[in-house]
Design a protein around this motif. Structure first.
Motif, PDB file in Angstrom:
ATOM      1  N   ALA A   1       0.814  -1.214   0.000  1.00  0.00           N
ATOM      2  CA  ALA A   1       0.000   0.000   0.000  1.00  0.00           C
ATOM      3  C   ALA A   1       0.846   1.262   0.000  1.00  0.00           C
ATOM      4  O   ALA A   1       0.354   2.345  -0.354  1.00  0.00           O
ATOM      5  N   ARG A   2       2.099   1.168   0.405  1.00  0.00           N
ATOM      6  CA  ARG A   2       2.976   2.337   0.376  1.00  0.00           C
ATOM      7  C   ARG A   2       3.500   2.603  -1.032  1.00  0.00           C
ATOM      8  O   ARG A   2       4.083   3.673  -1.288  1.00  0.00           O
ATOM      9  N   ALA A   3       3.297   1.636  -1.940  1.00  0.00           N
ATOM     10  CA  ALA A   3       3.784   1.781  -3.305  1.00  0.00           C
ATOM     11  C   ALA A   3       2.669   2.045  -4.307  1.00  0.00           C
ATOM     12  O   ALA A   3       2.868   2.767  -5.294  1.00  0.00           O
ATOM     13  N   ALA A   4       1.488   1.470  -4.070  1.00  0.00           N
ATOM     14  CA  ALA A   4       0.369   1.616  -5.008  1.00  0.00           C
ATOM     15  C   ALA A   4      -0.926   1.253  -4.287  1.00  0.00           C
ATOM     16  O   ALA A   4      -0.897   0.609  -3.230  1.00  0.00           O
ATOM     17  N   PRO A   5      -2.081   1.650  -4.829  1.00  0.00           N
ATOM     18  CA  PRO A   5      -3.364   1.293  -4.194  1.00  0.00           C
ATOM     19  C   PRO A   5      -3.460  -0.216  -3.997  1.00  0.00           C
ATOM     20  O   PRO A   5      -3.089  -0.993  -4.881  1.00  0.00           O
ATOM     21  N   THR A   6      -3.956  -0.615  -2.835  1.00  0.00           N
ATOM     22  CA  THR A   6      -3.989  -2.032  -2.459  1.00  0.00           C
ATOM     23  C   THR A   6      -5.335  -2.387  -1.859  1.00  0.00           C
ATOM     24  O   THR A   6      -5.859  -1.654  -1.005  1.00  0.00           O
ATOM     25  N   VAL A   7      -5.894  -3.501  -2.296  1.00  0.00           N
ATOM     26  CA  VAL A   7      -7.162  -4.004  -1.775  1.00  0.00           C
ATOM     27  C   VAL A   7      -6.938  -5.390  -1.197  1.00  0.00           C
ATOM     28  O   VAL A   7      -6.282  -6.238  -1.820  1.00  0.00           O
ATOM     29  N   VAL A   8      -7.484  -5.614   0.001  1.00  0.00           N
ATOM     30  CA  VAL A   8      -7.435  -6.919   0.643  1.00  0.00           C
ATOM     31  C   VAL A   8      -8.816  -7.560   0.529  1.00  0.00           C
ATOM     32  O   VAL A   8      -9.839  -6.922   0.792  1.00  0.00           O
ATOM     33  N   SER A   9      -8.836  -8.821   0.102  1.00  0.00           N
ATOM     34  CA  SER A   9     -10.104  -9.543  -0.003  1.00  0.00           C
ATOM     35  C   SER A   9      -9.847 -11.041   0.042  1.00  0.00           C
ATOM     36  O   SER A   9      -9.055 -11.562  -0.744  1.00  0.00           O
ATOM     37  N   ARG A  10     -10.518 -11.722   0.964  1.00  0.00           N
ATOM     38  CA  ARG A  10     -10.394 -13.187   1.009  1.00  0.00           C
ATOM     39  C   ARG A  10     -10.957 -13.793  -0.273  1.00  0.00           C
ATOM     40  O   ARG A  10     -10.451 -14.788  -0.789  1.00  0.00           O
ATOM     41  N   ASP A  11     -12.057 -13.196  -0.782  1.00  0.00           N
ATOM     42  CA  ASP A  11     -12.678 -13.620  -2.031  1.00  0.00           C
ATOM     43  C   ASP A  11     -12.042 -12.802  -3.152  1.00  0.00           C
ATOM     44  O   ASP A  11     -12.284 -11.599  -3.282  1.00  0.00           O
TER      45      ASP A  11
END
Length: 342
Positions: free
Chosen positions: A114-124
């Motif tokens: 997330a410090r480098a680029a947009p990041t999304v966390v998702s189990r699915d």
């Protein structure tokens, strides 16, 4: 819960553990194979590049994902990371804010990404891709950190990272060995295999083994410490790490000229307790040594207070980056462009 990697996964020959656990590994392999082969994956409106590996544990996926983000940006596209958020409590989809979320919520790797680029966390993973589609522009490219074996999301480029020094271990499936699924099933998933670490002879041996199973190009990447890590030369250090292969970290620190007076290894993704933090600080002070660890370990201390917060403030990190050169870099760029075009 994270567990320590059994040494006999990569040891010579077959021990009693292998014989005892092989039937379970065979069953796990069949289930994994069926899941992969019977998949009906979601095809995202955005290009999807996946960085994974054939074995459990780490092989440098996160540094390579960060390098890929730079290559994607050079193609005038917007990299967006998608992670399962291993070790975190949030199921997602949720966009990671590095200065807001903690590793207990989203895992350690997403905080670095997330410090480098947009990041999304998702189990699915499908829901994660759909969330990115709703937030990002049409110029976005999804980079999956791990998930080669996950059949929920179709990949336009699937990259398998292999530690050239350790290879695929004893060639057996978890828990009898390190493989996440039978090797022939996994190699069929990869469009590109990237070897990291190891010497030239070891790299050739692993490459020949993989060439017998895969038609995917096999290239080499260099994972090295950045130049500012020269600050460790000649210094007394207490090294600690909670990653899949802590010995590689210790070896890297030694190669930088550090005098490792003590070292302590924890399980992968280990969440340090207050007691452990105090023990590390006191041991380093007693030995007159600086505390040194990995970026992932520091990420897991994000937002901590008390002894854990003190450990975060005192510990220094070794900055590791991945790079490709020459023809290997050309192959990577071409495959990224092909993935974007699809």
């Amino acid at each position: 819960m994270p567990i320590s990697e059994p040494s006999w996964w990569y040891g010579p020959g077959s021990g009693w553990q292998t014989a005892l656990l092989s039937p379970i590994g065979t069953l796990v392999g069949r289930i994994a194979s069926r899941r992969i082969q019977n998949a009906n994956p979601y095809r995202s409106a955005l290009p999807v590049i996946c960085v994974g590996n054939f074995t459990a544990g780490g092989s440098g996926k996160t540094p390579l994902a960060l390098f890929l983000a730079k290559l994607v940006a050079e193609e005038d596209r917007e990299p967006w990371f998608l992670s399962r958020g291993y070790g975190g409590s949030l199921e997602g989809p949720v966009r990671v804010i590095a200065d807001l979320h903690t590793a207990r919520e989203v895992g350690d790797e997403p905080l670095l990404l997330a410090r480098a680029a947009p990041t999304v966390v998702s189990r699915d993973r499908r829901k994660g891709a759909e969330a990115i589609e709703g937030m990002a522009s049409k110029r976005a490219v999804i980079i999956m950190d791990d998930g080669l074996q996950n059949p929920a999301l179709a990949k336009d480029l699937a990259i398998a990272l292999v530690d050239a020094k350790r290879g695929v271990g004893n060639g057996l499936v978890i828990p009898a060995g390190p493989l996440r699924a039978p090797l022939d099933v996994q190699t069929a998933l990869a469009n590109l295999i990237v070897l990291t670490g190891g010497d030239a002879a070891g790299g050739r041996s692993v490459a020949n083994q993989l060439k017998a199973l895969s038609r995917a190009p096999i290239i080499s990447a260099e994972t090295r410490a950045e130049d500012d890590n020269a600050k460790f030369r000649g210094r007394r250090v207490f090294a600690f790490a909670g990653i899949a292969n802590p010995d590689r970290f210790f070896a890297t620190l030694s190669s930088l000229g550090a005098d490792i007076v003590a070292r302590r290894a924890f399980a992968d993704h280990h969440m340090f307790s207050e007691v452990e933090a105090r023990e590390l600080i006191e041991a380093a002070e007693h030995g007159g040594a600086a505390l040194v660890t990995t970026e992932k370990d520091i990420a897991r201390l994000s937002g901590a207070s008390g002894a854990r917060g003190a450990l975060k403030e005192r510990a220094e990190t070794v900055l590791i980056r991945t790079s490709l050169e020459g023809g290997d870099l050309d192959v990577m760029r071409r495959l990224i462009r092909d993935a974007i075009a699809r």
